[in-house]
Design an enzyme around this catalytic site. Structure first.
Site, PDB file in Angstrom:
ATOM      1  N   LYS A   1       0.846  -1.186   0.000  1.00 46.44           N
ATOM      2  CA  LYS A   1       0.000   0.000   0.000  1.00 46.44           C
ATOM      3  C   LYS A   1       0.883   1.239   0.000  1.00 46.44           C
ATOM      4  O   LYS A   1       1.814   1.329   0.794  1.00 46.44           O
ATOM      5  CB  LYS A   1      -0.882   0.000   1.253  1.00 46.44           C
ATOM      6  CG  LYS A   1      -2.332  -0.224   0.944  1.00 46.44           C
ATOM      7  CD  LYS A   1      -3.188  -0.325   2.160  1.00 46.44           C
ATOM      8  CE  LYS A   1      -4.598   0.088   1.795  1.00 46.44           C
ATOM      9  NZ  LYS A   1      -5.607  -0.472   2.682  1.00 46.44           N
TER      10      LYS A   1
ATOM     11  N   GLU B   1     -19.983  -7.030   8.776  1.00 49.04           N
ATOM     12  CA  GLU B   1     -21.067  -6.360   9.516  1.00 49.04           C
ATOM     13  C   GLU B   1     -22.094  -7.359  10.035  1.00 49.04           C
ATOM     14  O   GLU B   1     -22.622  -7.201  11.139  1.00 49.04           O
ATOM     15  CB  GLU B   1     -21.742  -5.314   8.626  1.00 49.04           C
ATOM     16  CG  GLU B   1     -20.911  -4.058   8.367  1.00 49.04           C
ATOM     17  CD  GLU B   1     -19.826  -4.241   7.320  1.00 49.04           C
ATOM     18  OE1 GLU B   1     -19.798  -5.299   6.654  1.00 49.04           O
ATOM     19  OE2 GLU B   1     -18.996  -3.319   7.165  1.00 49.04           O
TER      20      GLU B   1
ATOM     21  N   ARG C   1     -25.904  -4.056   5.281  1.00 48.79           N
ATOM     22  CA  ARG C   1     -25.484  -5.445   5.089  1.00 48.79           C
ATOM     23  C   ARG C   1     -26.075  -6.391   6.130  1.00 48.79           C
ATOM     24  O   ARG C   1     -26.288  -7.566   5.886  1.00 48.79           O
ATOM     25  CB  ARG C   1     -23.961  -5.525   5.255  1.00 48.79           C
ATOM     26  CG  ARG C   1     -23.176  -5.350   4.017  1.00 48.79           C
ATOM     27  CD  ARG C   1     -23.297  -6.592   3.152  1.00 48.79           C
ATOM     28  NE  ARG C   1     -23.000  -6.271   1.779  1.00 48.79           N
ATOM     29  CZ  ARG C   1     -21.777  -6.131   1.304  1.00 48.79           C
ATOM     30  NH1 ARG C   1     -20.746  -6.344   2.072  1.00 48.79           N
ATOM     31  NH2 ARG C   1     -21.598  -5.813   0.050  1.00 48.79           N
TER      32      ARG C   1
HETATM   33  C1  LIG Z   1     -19.295  -3.513   3.713  1.00 53.10           C
HETATM   34  C2  LIG Z   1     -18.159  -2.553   3.911  1.00 53.10           C
HETATM   35  N1  LIG Z   1     -17.656  -2.341   5.141  1.00 53.10           N
HETATM   36  C3  LIG Z   1     -16.635  -1.471   5.312  1.00 53.10           C
HETATM   37  C4  LIG Z   1     -16.098  -0.806   4.256  1.00 53.10           C
HETATM   38  C5  LIG Z   1     -14.998   0.217   4.459  1.00 53.10           C
HETATM   39  N2  LIG Z   1     -13.787  -0.152   3.742  1.00 53.10           N
HETATM   40  C6  LIG Z   1     -13.452   0.361   2.550  1.00 53.10           C
HETATM   41  S1  LIG Z   1     -12.041  -0.228   1.934  1.00 53.10           S
HETATM   42  C7  LIG Z   1     -11.800  -1.198   3.293  1.00 53.10           C
HETATM   43  C8  LIG Z   1     -10.572  -2.044   3.405  1.00 53.10           C
HETATM   44  C9  LIG Z   1     -10.333  -2.813   2.181  1.00 53.10           C
HETATM   45  O1  LIG Z   1      -9.187  -3.556   2.344  1.00 53.10           O
HETATM   46  P1  LIG Z   1      -8.705  -4.501   1.183  1.00 53.10           P
HETATM   47  O2  LIG Z   1      -9.882  -5.173   0.562  1.00 53.10           O
HETATM   48  O3  LIG Z   1      -7.633  -5.369   1.698  1.00 53.10           O
HETATM   49  O4  LIG Z   1      -8.145  -3.488   0.104  1.00 53.10           O
HETATM   50  P2  LIG Z   1      -6.896  -2.501   0.210  1.00 53.10           P
HETATM   51  O5  LIG Z   1      -7.452  -1.151   0.509  1.00 53.10           O
HETATM   52  O6  LIG Z   1      -5.992  -2.992   1.309  1.00 53.10           O
HETATM   53  O7  LIG Z   1      -6.269  -2.547  -1.110  1.00 53.10           O
HETATM   54  C10 LIG Z   1     -12.844  -1.045   4.202  1.00 53.10           C
HETATM   55  C11 LIG Z   1     -12.950  -1.725   5.500  1.00 53.10           C
HETATM   56  C12 LIG Z   1     -16.666  -1.055   2.997  1.00 53.10           C
HETATM   57  N3  LIG Z   1     -16.233  -0.429   1.897  1.00 53.10           N
HETATM   58  N4  LIG Z   1     -17.667  -1.929   2.853  1.00 53.10           N
END
Ligand SMILES: Cc1ncc(C[n+]2csc(CCOP(=O)(O)OP(=O)(O)O)c2C)c(N)n1
Length: 650
Positions: A282, A369, A397
């Site tokens: 990242k 969730e 969700r």
């Molecule tokens: C249902 C839901 N809960 C929480 C989020 C908030 N959220 C957005 S991106 C993220 C983390 C994503 O991590 P990852 O899939 O590993 O992708 P990265 O950003 O590390 O590339 C979260 C928790 C969301 N988008 N959707």
């Protein structure tokens, strides 16, 4: 010489560049991301991490015929730059500019929209099965972050892949981070793979096999056996995906452009579901973001040299989320049964403060969730008082868990719904404007909304003394700057607060919209009217006595809320009046029955979709005029809300 990036008008142009030119392109893309996002903010870290991966995907596959399905899709900025949106990229997340997520109507290259996590694998599998049925040959590729694998929907899809299709590529983009550090057994498992001492040696073997694969031609088949051997060597700690019936490849270096291109080229020829494990960093290419992945997951404008965001203006009141978290910390000191639960949002909800102060009272369950809510229900059966801090939009969700696991069993779970209202830059996936509608119909639920940050603390305190599912909604951003009382006040459940009495118009507002309500009142008073101002506090149980009183003495009622009108607070007032057999014109102020696009500011969206002082005044004055003219009789009972239409955002 110009930039290669400026020559990329579609993915076809990516295919024309040499390996060396692709390296330069990657560098240019990173510069573009850093420059643009330093001004506008956005998901910098995740996008810097997928530069090579996105280039490789467009190099190897034929988008839009081949389908890239991005999980969450906050990492599609590079994809946008390569798919004809380069010239408008500087306006990303701003009014009129591209969305910060994939969106079907924005581009044919965005085959599936998202904003919430966990959807990519299911959607991709649906596409693959559709393709199999249609007997066409497009490739379908799901690109999921490691945190997406903490999500139940992803795991449900994983369970279905092998018996549903023979051809699907799942890319696991593993950077070890969710927004915060990824949590749970899956994160540990992935970590065990990548830190396995054999990995480095095996990785070299894998690389040499991939390098020996001719780019095209029948020799591929001969090499497959050897490939298998090499891959099997890598399998030792990686059997879980194989158990699900996917062939596991990797882990490979997600910043090695040629390796990615060669591996994807190989995957393209295979007729079986594959999980390709790609390791990325990242923030890659911007050290400040690499060192602080949480801040730069999604950031506001910042100074490129220092990474610092502009200093907070003096005297800006604290955010609702920080007031919420401080209250949690404070209440935990006195209440041994209180616990806080977040679904991967310790910074967004500020619940991370609870982890620091009382780590044993804090649970981050991952992007889960549904689990968060049912887990809370389970703890409630043991006498704990769980508070689920979940954004209004993400709580959608967990709807059945709320009804089936909490409400039906009459368990005491408090839902602190942050971001209830608009999230301007994010857009329709993130606007929290449906929660009143989805929570109010649940038997036994209590719904409240504070009009300032001190009342938020009072409501949390009140919730802790009450029972059943309790929903407190509050918006993103700063409160009003009111002091927080040392001892919170217990608010009588179902009682509104009459701030001002009046007899011509009664303005009821619900939540942090008091500014609009006060402006409306002031303007109506300037018209010479006697106007009541009522802080509703509760949407359920609604204050029937106060609604009745003002329903009987006023000429017009005006309701104001930051929610869609359909099913919102105004609807609750209307139902109450109807049940009391009171006929009075009602001007409802809130959002139209539409999905609202993103914009640079909340204000622009509010003005466009009906939540404004002007909208409230127009509706109220119109109804008052009808009353005066005698054209609104009890029989012609009128309700003015926003026009309804099924239009989607452009
Ligand atoms: C249902 C839901 N809960 C929480 C989020 C908030 N959220 C957005 S991106 C993220 C983390 C994503 O991590 P990852 O899939 O590993 O992708 P990265 O950003 O590390 O590339 C979260 C928790 C969301 N988008 N959707």
């Amino acid at each position: 010489m110009g930039r290669y990036l400026d020559m990329i008008n579609s993915p076809v142009d990516v295919k024309l560049l040499s390996a060396e030119q692709l390296t330069t392109l990657a560098k240019e893309i990173r510069e573009e991301l850093i420059t643009v996002l330093s001004k506008s903010g956005g998901h910098l870290g995740p996008n810097l991490g997928v530069v090579e991966l996105t280039i490789a995907l467009h190099r190897v596959f034929e988008s839009p015929k081949d389908r890239f399905v991005w999980d969450v899709s906050h990492q599609v900025y590079v994809h946008k730059l390569l798919t004809g949106r380069r010239q408008v990229f500087h306006k990303i997340r701003q009014t009129g500019g591209p969305m910060g997520f994939a969106f079907r109507s924005e581009s044919p290259y965005d085959c599936f929209g998202a904003g919430h996590a966990g959807t990519a694998l299911s959607a991709a599998l649906g596409m693959a099965v559709g393709r199999d049925r249609a007997k066409t040959d497009e490739n379908v590729i799901a690109i999921c972050g490691d945190a997406a694998f903490t999500n139940g929907v992803t795991l449900e899809a994983l369970n279905n892949v092998a018996h549903s299709t023979k051809k699907l590529l799942v890319i696991l983009n593993d950077n070890e981070w969710s927004i915060a550090k990824n949590v749970g057994a899956i994160a540990n498992y992935l970590n065990r793979i990548t830190t396995n001492p054999r990995y480095n040696r095996l990785h070299k073997d894998f690389r040499s096999f991939i390098e020996r694969i001719p780019r095209v031609g029948p020799d591929l088949v001969h090499l497959e056996g050897k490939m298998e051997e090499a891959v099997k060597g890598l399998l030792l700690p990686s059997m879980i995906f194989e158990e699900f019936g996917l062939r596991y490849l990797g882990p490979i270096d997600g910043h090695d452009q040629q390796m990615l291109i060669d591996t994807l080229t190989y995957c393209k020829t295979q007729n079986e579901p594959i999980l390709l494990h790609v390791l990325t960093k990242k923030g890659k290419g911007y050290e400040i973001a690499v060192d602080d992945p949480q801040t730069f997951h999604g950031c506001g404008p910042f100074d490129i040299a220092t990474g610092k965001s502009p200093a907070k203006k003096e005297g800006v009141p604290p955010n609702y989320q920080d007031v919420f978290a401080a209250a949690m910390v404070r209440f935990c000191e006195k209440n041994a049964k209180l616990v806080g639960i977040t679904a991967a949002m310790p910074s967004g909800t500020s619940l991370g403060a609870l982890e620091k102060a009382h780590p044993d009272r804090y649970f981050d369950v991952g992007i889960a969730e549904e689990h968060a809510v049912t887990f809370a229900a389970g703890m409630a059966t043991m006498g704990f008082q769980p508070v689920c801090a979940i954004y209004s939009t993400f709580l959608q969700r967990a709807y059945d868990c709320i009804i089936h696991d909490v409400a039906l069993q009459n368990l005491d779970v408090i839902f602190c719904m942050d971001r209830a209202g608009l999230s301007a830059n994010d857009g329709p996936t993130h606007h929290g404007v449906f929660d009143i509608a989805y929570a109010r119909c649940i038997p036994g639920a209590i719904l409240m909304a504070p009009h300032n940050e001190d009342e938020l603390v009072d409501m949390m305190w009140t919730a802790l003394q009450n029972h059943g599912p309790i929903f407190i909604r509050y918006p993103r951003g700063a409160g009003e700057g009111v002091p927080i009382k040392a001892q919170p006040e217990l608010i009588p459940v179902g009682k509104a607060e009459v701030l001002q009495h009046g007899t011509d118009v009664a303005v009821f507002f619900y939540g942090a919209v008091s500014k609009i309500a006060k402006e409306t009142v002031a303007a109506l008073q300037a018209d010479g009217l006697s106007v009541a101002l009522i802080n509703a506090r509760f949407c359920k149980p609604i204050d029937v006595a106060t609604v009745e009183k003002y329903g009987r003495i006023s000429k017009v009622i005006c309701t104001i809320e930051e929610h869609v009108l359909m099913g919102g607070f105004g609807s609750a007032v209307l139902e109450t009046l109807h049940d009391l057999n009171i006929t009075i014109p009602v001007a409802r102020v809130g959002y139209a029955d539409k999905f609202m696009e993103h914009a640079s500011t909340n204000k622009e969206i509010q003005d466009k979709y009906g939540l404004s002082t002007a909208a409230g005044l127009t509706k109220t004055r119109e109804l008052l005029a009808e009353v005066a003219a005698g054209t609104t009789s009890p029989q012609q009972f009128r309700v003015l809300g926003a026009a309804t239409a099924n239009a989607r955002p452009a």
